[in-house]
Motif scaffolding. Structure first.
Motif, PDB file in Angstrom:
ATOM      1  N   PRO A  95       0.795  -1.233   0.000  1.00  0.00           N
ATOM      2  CA  PRO A  95       0.000   0.000   0.000  1.00  0.00           C
ATOM      3  C   PRO A  95       0.829   1.285   0.000  1.00  0.00           C
ATOM      4  O   PRO A  95       0.666   2.149   0.859  1.00  0.00           O
ATOM      5  N   LEU A  96       1.758   1.402  -0.962  1.00  0.00           N
ATOM      6  CA  LEU A  96       2.551   2.611  -1.125  1.00  0.00           C
ATOM      7  C   LEU A  96       2.489   3.059  -2.581  1.00  0.00           C
ATOM      8  O   LEU A  96       2.744   2.261  -3.492  1.00  0.00           O
ATOM      9  N   THR A  97       2.141   4.332  -2.795  1.00  0.00           N
ATOM     10  CA  THR A  97       2.135   4.931  -4.128  1.00  0.00           C
ATOM     11  C   THR A  97       3.258   5.956  -4.217  1.00  0.00           C
ATOM     12  O   THR A  97       3.422   6.775  -3.310  1.00  0.00           O
ATOM     13  N   LEU A  98       4.025   5.899  -5.291  1.00  0.00           N
ATOM     14  CA  LEU A  98       5.116   6.841  -5.529  1.00  0.00           C
ATOM     15  C   LEU A  98       4.744   7.756  -6.690  1.00  0.00           C
ATOM     16  O   LEU A  98       4.283   7.285  -7.737  1.00  0.00           O
ATOM     17  N   ILE A  99       4.933   9.064  -6.492  1.00  0.00           N
ATOM     18  CA  ILE A  99       4.743  10.033  -7.568  1.00  0.00           C
ATOM     19  C   ILE A  99       6.075  10.185  -8.300  1.00  0.00           C
ATOM     20  O   ILE A  99       7.076  10.590  -7.702  1.00  0.00           O
ATOM     21  N   LEU A 100       6.073   9.863  -9.591  1.00  0.00           N
ATOM     22  CA  LEU A 100       7.308   9.784 -10.363  1.00  0.00           C
ATOM     23  C   LEU A 100       7.159  10.516 -11.698  1.00  0.00           C
ATOM     24  O   LEU A 100       6.053  10.623 -12.232  1.00  0.00           O
ATOM     25  N   PRO A 101       8.281  10.991 -12.282  1.00  0.00           N
ATOM     26  CA  PRO A 101       8.210  11.600 -13.617  1.00  0.00           C
ATOM     27  C   PRO A 101       7.816  10.558 -14.671  1.00  0.00           C
ATOM     28  O   PRO A 101       8.320   9.435 -14.664  1.00  0.00           O
ATOM     29  N   LEU A 102       6.908  10.941 -15.551  1.00  0.00           N
ATOM     30  CA  LEU A 102       6.535  10.070 -16.662  1.00  0.00           C
ATOM     31  C   LEU A 102       7.683   9.957 -17.655  1.00  0.00           C
ATOM     32  O   LEU A 102       8.403  10.927 -17.909  1.00  0.00           O
ATOM     33  N   ARG A 103       7.857   8.775 -18.225  1.00  0.00           N
ATOM     34  CA  ARG A 103       8.795   8.650 -19.332  1.00  0.00           C
ATOM     35  C   ARG A 103       8.170   9.270 -20.594  1.00  0.00           C
ATOM     36  O   ARG A 103       6.951   9.220 -20.777  1.00  0.00           O
ATOM     37  N   PRO A 104       8.995   9.858 -21.439  1.00  0.00           N
ATOM     38  CA  PRO A 104       8.464  10.377 -22.711  1.00  0.00           C
ATOM     39  C   PRO A 104       7.761   9.263 -23.482  1.00  0.00           C
ATOM     40  O   PRO A 104       8.248   8.126 -23.534  1.00  0.00           O
TER      41      PRO A 104
END
Length: 325
Positions: A95-104
């Motif tokens: 139950p952990l969500t990480l906010i990450l940069p989208l890949r192109p």
């Protein structure tokens, strides 16, 4: 339309097959996860994502979490810094969500990210992971309930709320965690908490050696689900930190604590008679729904400790009690 309900304990293969078929047709499916039930749809299909927003009545500026089957799949869609990678390896699946940069050219549609250049990613356990693996694409999946309401922790909760809007509900029993995932964003090596949830902040600090930075006030920008001031709300109003019960109120307490005027309560629900916060979290949304179903106009909740999963419980209660538009 009335939703078909398939119990995975009876026919798991049928559930996977039917769910993949409905997803491929561009419709959402209600699925069990360890946190709460999710309304899952193909994260790369704009029509399917639109149906999530329409089914829930969810504001489209509120981004969706995208669920992956494994870390390798997640790395195809998002860029991991070293701290985020360590968090993923430590707490996923879970139950952990990480906010990450989208890949192109990631393929995740901008409707799922609300136009942001970041994406919230989680690896669920159990049936949800098997479904993503079988379907072969990430699934956007907010909680399977009307937007702003109490999150569902059983298939019956989903059917009662959205059953006439869905084609399929997968029944996996009661959600064991009972509150949504913790959402974190790593910024310059620091951990910023966007939403407390099923992984306690203390666990994250122990695993990383870093301090989790909590928000100091309401967010100006919605970067992740669960950041709206009013959320998770029953129909009845909610009164927090109650030390007494007023006539006709429903009481929700923790640990069988004595409460003045308890004889005046319309009903009494104890999140955990032993005071166990994990048990309390698992029961929270179900008891809010049961309290609401009594027809009482107000729910009184006794104080909840702020440590461990108590942080997530208090967050949900504060949003349930917030002024509503």
């Amino acid at each position: 339309m009335t939703a078909e309900i398939i119990d995975i304990t009876t026919d798991r293969e049928k559930a996977l097959e039917r769910a993949c078929a409905v997803l491929a047709d561009g419709f959402p499916v209600a699925i069990p996860t360890e946190t709460v039930y999710g309304l899952a749809a193909d994260a790369t299909n704009p029509a399917a994502i639109t149906r999530i927003y329409e089914t829930k009545g969810r504001p489209r500026f509120n981004p969706l979490i995208c669920h992956m089957s494994d870390l390798a799949m997640a790395e195809r869609y998002a860029v991991f810094d070293p701290v985020s990678k360590k968090l993923a390896e430590t707490f996923w699946p879970g139950p952990l969500t990480l906010i990450l940069p989208l890949r192109p050219e990631s393929g995740i549609h901008s409707l799922a990210t609300a136009g942001l250049d970041t994406v919230g990613i989680r690896l669920p356990k159990g049936f949800a992971a098997d479904l993503i693996r079988a379907y072969g694409k990430p699934l956007a999946a907010p909680s399977a309930n009307t937007s702003g309401g109490v999150s569902p922790t059983s298939a019956r909760h989903v059917a009662d709320d959205l059953g006439d809007k869905l084609k399929l509900v997968i029944d996996g029993g009661a959600a064991p965690v009972g509150v949504e995932s913790t959402i974190l964003r790593v910024e310059s090596g620091a951990l910023r908490l966007l939403r407390p949830g099923g992984v306690a902040g203390e666990e994250i600090e122990t695993a990383t050696g870093l301090t989790v930075i909590r928000p100091e006030g309401p967010a100006a920008i919605i970067e992740a689900p669960g950041m709206l001031a009013s959320h998770y709300a029953p129909g009845a109003s909610v009164r927090l930190n109650a030390d007494h019960v007023e006539p006709g109120e429903v009481l929700i307490r923790l640990g069988a604590v004595p409460v003045k005027g308890i004889e005046q309560a319309a009903a009494i629900f104890d999140l955990s008679p032993s005071g166990d916060l994990a048990e309390a979290a698992a029961n929270l949304f179900d008891y809010l729904k049961r309290a609401d179903a009594t027809g009482a106009t107000r729910i009184a909740v006794t104080p909840i400790p702020g440590h461990g999963l108590g942080e997530a419980i208090n967050d949900r209660l504060a949003r349930a009690a917030a002024p509503r538009k």
